[in-house]
Scaffold this active site. Structure first.
Site, short mmCIF file in Angstrom:
data_model
loop_
_atom_site.label_atom_id
_atom_site.label_comp_id
_atom_site.label_asym_id
_atom_site.label_seq_id
_atom_site.Cartn_x
_atom_site.Cartn_y
_atom_site.Cartn_z
N HIS A 15 0.86 -1.08 -0.05
CA HIS A 15 -0.03 -0.05 0.14
C HIS A 15 0.91 1.27 -0.02
O HIS A 15 2.09 1.25 -0.15
CB HIS A 15 -0.92 -0.21 1.15
N LEU A 16 0.40 2.38 0.44
CA LEU A 16 0.93 3.89 -0.09
C LEU A 16 2.47 3.83 0.54
O LEU A 16 3.40 4.14 0.27
CB LEU A 16 0.33 4.66 0.29
#
Length: 87
Positions: A15-16
């Site tokens: 994810h980010l």
């Protein structure tokens, strides 16, 4: 050109935050670095490219490095992924 496979161990995949750490690591090298996952090839120096690959925990990815510091880049990226990318 060198390549290596590694399993993503992050509980939430890339994810980010971990994608950002991966990209930050990749940007330190002059080599062209791509991530191959299923039918997707993503530029490891692009957060959006890494996020777009939708890599989840337990997925095996292939890192492909090509350039003057390809061996160092491959070693550093595999080490970063195996260490959990900050998680």
């Amino acid at each position: 050109m060198v390549s290596g496979k590694v399993v993503v161990k992050n509980p939430t995949g890339l994810h980010l935050r971990p994608a950002g750490i991966l990209c930050k690591t990749a940007i330190e090298f002059h080599s062209r670095i791509n991530i191959k996952f299923k039918d997707t090839t993503a530029n490891a120096k692009s957060v959006l490219g890494v996020l777009g690959a939708c890599i989840k925990t337990g997925d095996e990815i292939e890192l492909v490095c090509e350039g003057e510091d390809e061996n160092e880049a491959l070693t550093a990226l595999i080490k970063a992924i195996e260490s959990g990318l900050g998680e």
